[in-house]
Motif scaffolding. Structure first.
Motif, PDB file in Angstrom:
ATOM      1  N   SER A   1       0.849  -1.188   0.000  1.00 41.32           N
ATOM      2  CA  SER A   1       0.000   0.000   0.000  1.00 41.32           C
ATOM      3  C   SER A   1       0.885   1.238   0.000  1.00 41.32           C
ATOM      4  CB  SER A   1      -0.921   0.010   1.222  1.00 41.32           C
ATOM      5  OG  SER A   1      -0.184   0.275   2.403  1.00 41.32           O
ATOM      6  N   LEU A   2       0.314   2.341  -0.360  1.00 37.39           N
ATOM      7  CA  LEU A   2       1.041   3.605  -0.341  1.00 37.39           C
ATOM      8  C   LEU A   2       1.520   3.903   1.072  1.00 37.39           C
ATOM      9  CD1 LEU A   2       1.991   6.144  -1.799  1.00 37.39           C
ATOM     10  CD2 LEU A   2      -0.294   7.095  -1.486  1.00 37.39           C
TER      11      LEU A   2
ATOM     12  N   GLN B   1      -0.990  12.100  -9.240  1.00 42.13           N
ATOM     13  CA  GLN B   1      -2.339  12.263  -8.732  1.00 42.13           C
ATOM     14  C   GLN B   1      -2.271  12.336  -7.205  1.00 42.13           C
ATOM     15  OE1 GLN B   1      -5.138   9.231  -9.869  1.00 42.13           O
ATOM     16  NE2 GLN B   1      -6.779  10.123  -8.654  1.00 42.13           N
TER      17      GLN B   1
ATOM     18  N   ILE C   1      -3.125  11.919  -3.502  1.00 43.75           N
ATOM     19  CA  ILE C   1      -3.891  10.897  -2.785  1.00 43.75           C
ATOM     20  C   ILE C   1      -4.180  11.429  -1.384  1.00 43.75           C
ATOM     21  CG2 ILE C   1      -3.931   8.505  -1.991  1.00 43.75           C
ATOM     22  CD1 ILE C   1      -3.695   8.775  -5.059  1.00 43.75           C
TER      23      ILE C   1
ATOM     24  N   GLN D   1      -6.864   7.683   2.057  1.00 40.77           N
ATOM     25  CA  GLN D   1      -6.789   6.641   1.032  1.00 40.77           C
ATOM     26  C   GLN D   1      -5.414   5.995   0.931  1.00 40.77           C
ATOM     27  OE1 GLN D   1      -8.233   8.134  -2.709  1.00 40.77           O
ATOM     28  NE2 GLN D   1     -10.181   8.778  -1.832  1.00 40.77           N
ATOM     29  N   TRP D   2      -4.465   6.412   1.762  1.00 40.74           N
ATOM     30  CA  TRP D   2      -3.114   5.859   1.690  1.00 40.74           C
ATOM     31  C   TRP D   2      -3.090   4.368   1.951  1.00 40.74           C
ATOM     32  CZ3 TRP D   2       0.643   9.729   4.527  1.00 40.74           C
ATOM     33  CH2 TRP D   2       0.632  10.946   3.861  1.00 40.74           C
TER      34      TRP D   2
ATOM     35  N   CYS E   1      -5.438   2.123   1.415  1.00 45.49           N
ATOM     36  CA  CYS E   1      -6.132   1.305   0.413  1.00 45.49           C
ATOM     37  C   CYS E   1      -5.628   1.546  -1.009  1.00 45.49           C
ATOM     38  CB  CYS E   1      -7.641   1.521   0.499  1.00 45.49           C
ATOM     39  SG  CYS E   1      -8.175   3.198   0.154  1.00 45.49           S
ATOM     40  N   THR E   2      -4.642   2.427  -1.187  1.00 50.36           N
ATOM     41  CA  THR E   2      -4.070   2.692  -2.504  1.00 50.36           C
ATOM     42  C   THR E   2      -2.846   1.816  -2.708  1.00 50.36           C
ATOM     43  OG1 THR E   2      -4.846   4.985  -2.435  1.00 50.36           O
ATOM     44  CG2 THR E   2      -3.067   4.473  -3.988  1.00 50.36           C
ATOM     45  N   GLN E   3      -2.864   1.008  -3.753  1.00 47.15           N
ATOM     46  CA  GLN E   3      -1.764   0.082  -4.027  1.00 47.15           C
ATOM     47  C   GLN E   3      -0.670   0.743  -4.857  1.00 47.15           C
ATOM     48  OE1 GLN E   3      -1.452  -3.218  -2.887  1.00 47.15           O
ATOM     49  NE2 GLN E   3      -3.070  -2.431  -1.593  1.00 47.15           N
TER      50      GLN E   3
ATOM     51  N   ASP F   1       5.865   2.646 -10.249  1.00 50.22           N
ATOM     52  CA  ASP F   1       5.147   3.843  -9.823  1.00 50.22           C
ATOM     53  C   ASP F   1       6.102   4.922  -9.318  1.00 50.22           C
ATOM     54  OD1 ASP F   1       2.650   2.906 -10.486  1.00 50.22           O
ATOM     55  OD2 ASP F   1       2.006   2.524  -8.423  1.00 50.22           O
TER      56      ASP F   1
END
Length: 68
Positions: free
Chosen positions: A18-19, A41, A43, A47-48, A50-52, A57
């Motif tokens: 995750s982020l 983008q 974030i 949402q950190w 749940c953001t993959q 990246d």
């Protein structure tokens, strides 16, 4: 998996990350005064987790500073 944080290359053997985990692994522990963009983008903090992060990246971390 290889990814970049502020243009610096990082690698991990993790298949899923995750982020939030990527930031913690690389020493970013505080959320106060921090903005994060994943592949240009922004974030939101909420949402950190749940953001993959995917191979290749780019993460940009901006920290607010005080000055005069």
């Amino acid at each position: 998996m290889d990814f970049r944080i502020n243009s610096e290359k990082h690698s991990t053997s993790e298949k899923e990350l995750s982020l939030d985990q990527a930031l913690k692994i690389n020493g970013f522990t505080s959320r106060n005064g921090v903005a994060v963009a994943l592949n240009n983008q922004v974030i939101p903090h909420g949402q950190w987790q749940c953001t993959q992060v995917n191979d290749g990246d780019n993460i940009l971390v901006i920290t607010a500073t005080q000055g005069g």
